[in-house]
Scaffold this motif. Structure first.
Motif, short mmCIF file in Angstrom:
data_model
loop_
_atom_site.label_atom_id
_atom_site.label_comp_id
_atom_site.label_asym_id
_atom_site.label_seq_id
_atom_site.Cartn_x
_atom_site.Cartn_y
_atom_site.Cartn_z
N VAL A 285 0.82 -1.20 0.00
CA VAL A 285 0.00 0.00 0.00
C VAL A 285 0.86 1.25 0.00
O VAL A 285 0.71 2.14 -0.83
N SER A 286 1.76 1.35 0.95
CA SER A 286 2.62 2.53 1.07
C SER A 286 4.02 2.11 1.48
O SER A 286 4.21 1.03 2.04
N VAL A 287 4.96 2.98 1.18
CA VAL A 287 6.37 2.73 1.51
C VAL A 287 6.85 3.86 2.40
O VAL A 287 6.69 5.04 2.07
N ASP A 288 7.43 3.51 3.53
CA ASP A 288 7.93 4.51 4.48
C ASP A 288 9.36 4.10 4.86
O ASP A 288 9.59 3.41 5.86
N VAL A 289 10.30 4.52 4.03
CA VAL A 289 11.69 4.12 4.22
C VAL A 289 12.26 4.71 5.50
O VAL A 289 13.04 4.06 6.21
N GLY A 290 11.89 5.94 5.83
CA GLY A 290 12.40 6.57 7.04
C GLY A 290 12.01 5.81 8.29
O GLY A 290 12.84 5.59 9.18
N LEU A 291 10.76 5.38 8.38
CA LEU A 291 10.32 4.60 9.53
C LEU A 291 11.03 3.26 9.58
O LEU A 291 11.43 2.79 10.65
N GLY A 292 11.21 2.64 8.42
CA GLY A 292 11.93 1.36 8.39
C GLY A 292 13.35 1.50 8.87
O GLY A 292 13.86 0.66 9.62
N ASN A 293 14.03 2.57 8.46
CA ASN A 293 15.41 2.80 8.92
C ASN A 293 15.46 3.09 10.41
O ASN A 293 16.38 2.64 11.11
N ALA A 294 14.48 3.83 10.93
CA ALA A 294 14.45 4.10 12.36
C ALA A 294 14.21 2.82 13.15
O ALA A 294 14.82 2.61 14.21
N LEU A 295 13.35 1.95 12.65
CA LEU A 295 13.14 0.66 13.31
C LEU A 295 14.42 -0.18 13.26
O LEU A 295 14.75 -0.88 14.24
N ALA A 296 15.14 -0.12 12.15
CA ALA A 296 16.40 -0.85 12.04
C ALA A 296 17.43 -0.33 13.03
O ALA A 296 18.19 -1.11 13.63
N VAL A 297 17.47 0.99 13.23
CA VAL A 297 18.39 1.56 14.21
C VAL A 297 18.03 1.08 15.61
O VAL A 297 18.91 0.77 16.43
#
Length: 323
Positions: A285-297
């Motif tokens: 549906v949507s892509v949120d790369v910033g949130l994914g990177n924050a979760l990875a951090v």
């Protein structure tokens, strides 16, 4: 070497002996020091040259990606520096529950694997049949690396709704495991799956650690009147405790970073950080790369804490293992 002395004719006083070999000795020592320094420098150069491919690998595939993830976690879609990604992690209940579920799943599976694996490792360590011990260790090496989608498919085929064991219980004993509360696709089903590949890893870690227990310690405890329980409580267990905690942290980190097995079994029904990252960076549906990177951090921080504790406990354990 002493130089020959002679008497003064007028004073009749003997000359003081002169040590003529002093300069030669100092020259020899300086040459030896230079030779050792050259050998030491050559050894260091060869060592660094051999280590260079590994350092390049770490730089390209570990350090640089981590820096990119860290930098991207502080930017939005327009490239503006922001803290909104971390604010969403701390304010959205779903992301907090994802971290809670991932930590709980990893910790529970690691604890079960440590307890059961330690008992199994002690049995393998004390086994007198060499070929059987080697066979179990070899099988553990294979089972510890059997994970991901193949492991999920194996468990579905075995303990799924129409799995072999489920149908067998229903046919022979007229018992439906799922009517009793068992479910392969919930939290405890994932714990069972994780234990499958973490238990052999615990066995591989613990068998070498058991070699730190010396027979003379047990003999001394027995001569002093200590029972087997007292020996394990006051001698063996305190010595093995750093190794067990280190193994717990290693198993925790191994389970915390798992993705394919949980995704193939749960299909998104269980809220884990790894699955949430996949939805954020590759969602339909949507892509949120910033949130994914924050979760990875956030995952990196948890793993850094666990690995740091692992290294600290490993140093404590090496004291008793003579390293």
């Amino acid at each position: 070497m002493l130089a020959p002395s002679h008497a003064l004719l007028e004073g009749g006083v003997m000359d003081v002996p002169v040590i003529s070999g002093t300069d030669t000795t100092q020259t020899t020592l300086s040459r030896s020091a230079k030779r050792r320094s050259r050998v030491r420098w050559g050894y260091s150069t060869v060592s660094w040259l051999g280590l260079a491919p590994f350092l390049v690998f770490c730089l390209l595939f570990e350090i640089l990606p981590t820096l990119v993830i860290l930098q991207s976690s502080f930017t939005d879609d327009q490239g503006t520096v922001t803290l909104a990604n971390y604010q969403r992690i701390l304010t959205q209940p779903s992301t907090l529950r994802a971290f809670q579920t991932s930590i709980s799943l990893s910790l529970v599976s690691a604890l079960i694997s440590v307890v059961v694996g330690f008992i199994a490792a002690y049995g393998v360590y004390t086994m007198r049949t060499g070929w059987l011990r080697n066979l179990l260790i070899g099988f553990s090496s294979l089972a510890a690396n059997f994970s991901g989608v193949p492991l999920a498919f194996a468990f579905v085929s075995t303990l799924g709704v129409t799995g072999f064991v489920t149908v067998l219980f229903k046919t022979w004993f007229h018992v439906n495991l799922y009517d009793l509360g068992f479910n392969l696709y919930n939290f405890w089903g994932l714990v069972l799956t994780y234990v499958y590949f973490e238990l052999p890893l615990m066995l591989l870690i613990t068998v070498p650690a058991l070699s730190a227990l010396r027979n003379v310690w047990r003999e001394a405890a027995t001569n002093l009147g200590a029972s087997t329980f007292t020996y394990w409580r006051k001698v063996a267990f305190p010595i093995l405790l750093p190794s067990l905690i280190a193994a717990l942290m290693l198993l925790f980190a191994n389970a915390f970073g798992a993705f394919a097995t949980a995704y193939a079994l749960a299909q998104g029904n269980i809220n884990l950080v790894t699955i949430l990252i996949s939805f954020a960076v590759a969602g339909n549906v949507s892509v949120d790369v910033g949130l994914g990177n924050a979760l990875a951090v956030g995952m990196i921080l948890v793993l850094v804490i666990s690995v740091s504790l692992y290294v600290f406990m490993l140093r404590r354990a090496s004291t008793w293992q003579g390293r």
